[in-house]
Enzyme design. Structure first.
Site, PDB file in Angstrom:
ATOM      1  N   ALA A  35       0.839  -1.192   0.000  1.00  0.00           N
ATOM      2  CA  ALA A  35       0.000   0.000   0.000  1.00  0.00           C
ATOM      3  C   ALA A  35       0.872   1.240   0.000  1.00  0.00           C
ATOM      4  O   ALA A  35       2.087   1.152   0.185  1.00  0.00           O
ATOM      5  CB  ALA A  35      -0.905   0.013   1.222  1.00  0.00           C
TER       6      ALA A  35
ATOM      7  N   GLU B 267      -0.011   2.753   6.931  1.00  0.00           N
ATOM      8  CA  GLU B 267      -0.192   3.858   5.972  1.00  0.00           C
ATOM      9  C   GLU B 267      -0.793   5.074   6.671  1.00  0.00           C
ATOM     10  O   GLU B 267      -0.411   6.210   6.400  1.00  0.00           O
ATOM     11  CB  GLU B 267      -1.063   3.433   4.795  1.00  0.00           C
TER      12      GLU B 267
HETATM   13  N1  TRP Z   1       5.755   3.748   1.166  1.00  0.00           N
HETATM   14  C1  TRP Z   1       5.084   2.485   1.024  1.00  0.00           C
HETATM   15  C2  TRP Z   1       4.950   1.938   2.423  1.00  0.00           C
HETATM   16  O1  TRP Z   1       5.821   1.355   2.957  1.00  0.00           O
HETATM   17  C3  TRP Z   1       5.826   1.505   0.180  1.00  0.00           C
HETATM   18  C4  TRP Z   1       5.496   1.502  -1.268  1.00  0.00           C
HETATM   19  C5  TRP Z   1       4.295   1.339  -1.815  1.00  0.00           C
HETATM   20  C6  TRP Z   1       6.402   1.571  -2.337  1.00  0.00           C
HETATM   21  N2  TRP Z   1       4.417   1.308  -3.173  1.00  0.00           N
HETATM   22  C7  TRP Z   1       5.677   1.466  -3.504  1.00  0.00           C
HETATM   23  C8  TRP Z   1       7.754   1.731  -2.416  1.00  0.00           C
HETATM   24  C9  TRP Z   1       6.280   1.478  -4.744  1.00  0.00           C
HETATM   25  C10 TRP Z   1       8.358   1.758  -3.652  1.00  0.00           C
HETATM   26  C11 TRP Z   1       7.640   1.646  -4.814  1.00  0.00           C
HETATM   27  O2  TRP Z   1       4.007   2.162   3.085  1.00  0.00           O
HETATM   28 ZN    ZN Z   2       5.747   2.581   4.866  1.00  0.00          ZN
END
Ligand code: TRP
Ligand code: ZN
Length: 849
Positions: A254, A290
């Protein structure tokens, strides 16, 4: 097309962008293969900024560009554009055309089942428009979406809507990686939340019509998360709406886009009939994760991608605290450590090892790793253990107060702890800069009522950390008397030297130590444990983690003897587990964990660690024999425990019921070894929830009696993608090693094998990797099949391909024949023309091990 020679980016080269971005206005005209994006961006030169004006942009067709209304002709490359700009504030306007329909990489703006959605972290926004696509450039976004879809969403609050048009304004400055847009024929499961300060927030979970019955649990998890963050961290939500959208095609779990979280449908949709207890728990944790990013990630973001653990380590730590509060803390801890040892320790020991804060990368997508996430969370847990709960709370308050609205570094993070506590965290910071898992050797002595523990820490030099130095290790220790009672309560020893002793005075007799309670540091403990001591701890340790770990150690040692010399299973282990299973005062979930054996991968790691070459077939056989031995040894208990812990109330995915189902599920697996599937068949026929249905199905398949059940399951669930993912995966995971690759190959020819969908791809090929002995089949069939499919997937979806390459990261452990077969597979992939930067980086690192 990407560079022939990929560039390496270094932390030490960080330079701020020379301009502030005052505001961003975007207008989208949605057309599947020719979406137009108009951007109006106000740039303000920084007083002392670098005047090099570069905007990232990839796969964009530039239609027009102007500065302050005058058309310009920028210099365009594969990575972006440069342009002469005035030495004063100016308005940049550009129109580009993009192709969401043709975007199979699932990065940028793409389509999934007729709906538009985005994924911009880490560097996807540059596939939407030209922009300084870096996390330290924050701006205020206003977004208008024109399209024929009933639902048009972006970040922030809705400000205007008309027929086939909607405008959204996000008042909080944010980096481009948090931008999101969704358009589609969606319906909402809606609810609301009133914050502690009285702000009314509309909550919506947007899904396809047929999925509306799978939303209630996710919504409740969201409300629980919002309340928890207020109560425990004093953090409130800061917009009028919070939207979550479920998407079928998604590379990860997510994404925390501001006010518009986008979820892999597997990480949010659940009903008792279609999702297991484990799915429910994971969904609750990801929703929380999230949501918690709204403060740790969004309000305070990262200066650059080297600081990824600043938001991810902290947010994983926060979501683990949440789960511990919602469910059983010891059970959560044990699950997390199983996962850490399996994934992060393996990473640390192989060619992909890197510090929690890496210092260089080629493709940032390859650094969303167990080290950054899970070890990053462990580092925060250690920090909290060292400074204490009160100081931790004060430091976090200061962090939010001091850095709200900023893009920060690990230095900023540690400084708030230094300023709160007066501690010097210079040495502690090595947890962020040194790669590898420290080993902690323990020796002890007892004399005149004084018990002395002497620890020696060591960290193997690696490419990433050629000259390791001692780290600060919090070691939680308790002491037990011979009667099993605690003679010294848990205390945290703070180790800073390479070798260090700690004394406990005034003891009546030699105690039994319980070391590294709660897994107080992510290290490998090495101690020549006296005969009988692990069995004693399994029976008596007052620390639930260490009690479990003592059982695990006994199981591992016994399995290793079985692998090496075909020994019989250790009676001390079997007796210890018998006592645990019979003890109805113990939490059923905890007893279920006690019944689980170290995985095949864990055993391979343990053998490799001792300088031996793991034989996957021998490992598989030893586990089979151990399960048979357990089934026989526990036979007198199985029927009683199975009956006693059945749930008779209506299904609820809470910890209590889930624990009972986990226990009866583990018991059913053992019963199946004796009754050849009779009880499993009954449970399969009668189950009204997925946990028991799929648990029974796995037993039947394992017993070689799954054919009919698999067919009836498929007939019942053929139209439910998430359930069918389980059906695909189960057959591969439960296949006998000699049939795993064949089964996987057969399933890739199934009409429902939509390989471009990451969940389905992983359900078959990821499952093959989880079948350790099957993947490592001596004839190389597992390696070949995975390589074939990675070659096929790479041009379509580099990110998911690259992630799956980690299946090969442990290849140097195995025998020379297997290594040769793997090398052949790796070289075949590497020789593929136009291999993506993502996959090239991963395979080059792995191949050069
Ligand atoms: N920031 C997201 C999380 O850890 C991780 C994530 C979701 C992500 N989609 C991605 C990282 C695509 C790199 C590419 O909650
Ligand atoms: Zn994260």
């Amino acid at each position: 097309m990407r560079d022939a020679a990929p560039k390496t980016i270094y932390l030490k080269d960080y330079q701020p962008f020379g301009y502030d971005v005052e505001s961003v206005e975007l207008v989208f005209d949605l057309v599947p293969n020719a979406t137009r994006v108009r951007a109006s961006i106000r740039f303000v030169p920084k007083p002392e900024g670098d005047r090099n004006f570069f905007l990232h942009g990839e796969d964009l067709k530039l239609i027009s560009a102007s500065i302050d209304g005058t058309s310009v002709s920028p210099t365009i490359s594969a990575e972006g554009l440069t342009c002469d700009v005035p030495d004063k504030p100016f308005l940049w306007e550009a129109e580009v055309e993009i192709d969401p329909q043709g975007n199979t990489a699932l990065e940028g703006l793409y389509m999934s089942n007729g709906m538009y959605c985005t994924q911009c972290e880490a560097e996807g926004f540059r596939k939407i428009t030209y922009y300084p696509d870096r996390p330290d450039v924050l701006s205020i976004f206003t977004v208008t979406i024109n399209g024929p879809h009933p639902v048009l969403l972006s970040n922030g609050n809705p400000t205007a809507s008309a027929h086939h048009s909607a405008t959204w304004h996000d008042p909080w400055p944010k980096p481009a990686y948090l931008f999101a847009l969704v358009a589609g024929d969606l319906v909402a499961h809606s609810d609301s939340f009133v914050t502690r300060a009285g702000r009314h927030v509309d909550l919506n979970l947007w899904v396809r019509k047929g999925d509306l019955h799978k939303c209630a649990f996710g919504m409740q998890a969201l409300k629980d998360s919002m309340r928890w963050d207020e109560k425990v961290y004093g953090r409130e939500y800061d917009l009028d709406v919070f939207n979550i959208v479920a998407v079928d095609d998604f590379n990860m779990g997510a994404m925390e886009n501001k006010g518009l979280n986008i979820f892999n449908s597997s990480a949010v949709l659940a009903s008792p009939e279609t999702a297991t207890d484990a799915n429910f728990e994971r969904i609750e944790a990801i929703i929380a994760h999230e949501y918690f990013h709204n403060w740790t990630g969004n309000r305070i973001t990262c200066r650059d991608w080297f600081q990824l653990c600043l938001k991810e380590g902290l947010t994983v730590f926060r979501d683990s605290q949440f789960t511990s509060d919602m469910r059983s803390a010891p059970v959560k801890r044990i699950g997390d450590v199983i996962d850490l040892r399996a994934r992060q320790f393996a990473e640390d020991q192989g060619p992909l090892a890197h510090p929690v804060r890496p210092e260089s990368f080629q493709e940032i997508n390859n650094f969303y790793t167990a080290t950054v996430y899970e070890k990053g969370a462990e580092v925060i847990a250690m920090l909290k253990r060292l400074v204490g709960d009160d100081a931790y709370a004060q430091a976090l308050d200061l962090y939010f107060e001091r850095h709200d609205g900023q893009a920060c570094t690990i230095e900023d993070w540690l400084k708030v702890f230094e300023d709160t506590t007066g501690r010097d965290l210079t040495q502690f910071k090595r947890w962020y800069s040194q790669a590898g898992t420290p080993r902690l050797k323990v020796e002890d002595s007892f004399e005149n009522g004084t018990y002395t523990l002497t620890f020696t820490q060591s960290l193997a030099p690696s490419k990433a950390t050629p000259e390791p130095a001692p780290q600060v290790i919090p070691i939680a220790v308790g002491l037990l008397g011979v009667d099993g009672r605690e003679v010294r309560a848990t205390q945290v020893l703070e180790m800073t030297e390479a070798t260090q002793s700690f004394r406990f005075d005034g003891l009546d007799g030699r105690p039994v130590p319980s070391i590294l309670r709660g897994f107080s540091a992510p290290v490998i403990l090495e101690r020549a444990v006296p005969e009988g001591e692990n069995a004693f701890l399994l029976a008596h340790d007052t620390d639930p983690f260490n009690r479990w770990d003592a059982g695990r150690t006994l199981a591992r040692q016994s399995l290793i003897a079985m692998i090496r010399e075909g020994a019989k299973s250790d009676p001390a282990y079997l007796d210890g587990i018998h006592a645990v299973l019979a003890d109805d005062t113990l939490d059923p979930a905890y007893r279920a964990l006690m019944l689980s054996l170290p995985s095949q991968g864990d055993l391979a790691t343990a053998l490799y660690d001792m300088g031996e070459t793991p034989d996957p077939d021998a490992i598989w056989r030893a586990r089979q024999n151990m399960q048979k031995a357990l089934a026989a040894h526990l036979a007198d208990l199985l029927t009683h425990v199975f009956g006693r812990h059945q749930v008779h109330e209506d299904y609820a995915p809470d910890a209590e019921q889930a624990g009972k189902r986990a226990l009866t599920g583990a018991v059913l697996a053992l019963k199946t070894r004796r009754d050849l599937g009779a009880a499993a068949q009954v449970q399969f026929n009668n189950a009204s929830n997925m946990t028991q249905k799929i648990g029974a199905l796995a037993c039947l398949v394992r017993a070689g009696r799954g054919r009919e059940a698999l067919a009836s399951f498929e007939a019942q669930w053929r139209d439910d993608r998430l359930v069918m993912d389980k059906w695909f995966a189960l057959q591969v995971i439960e296949a006998n090693p000699d049939q795993a690759a064949g089964t996987a190959e057969r399933l890739t020819r199934h009409t429902d094998f939509n390989w471009k969908n990451p969940n389905r791809f992983r359900a078959v090929l990821g499952a093959l990797v989880m079948n350790h002995a099957g993947f490592h089949a001596a004839d190389g069939s597992g390696y070949r099949l995975l390589a074939d499919w990675l070659i096929r997937l790479d041009p379509v979806n580099p990110q998911t391909t690259a992630r799956m390459c980690s299946a090969f990261q442990t290849w140097r452990r195995y025998d020379t024949r297997r290594q040769a077969l793997i090398a052949e597979a790796l070289d075949r992939i590497l020789a593929t023309p136009d291999l993506s930067r993502d996959t090239t980086e991963m395979l080059t690192r792995i191949r050069n091990a």
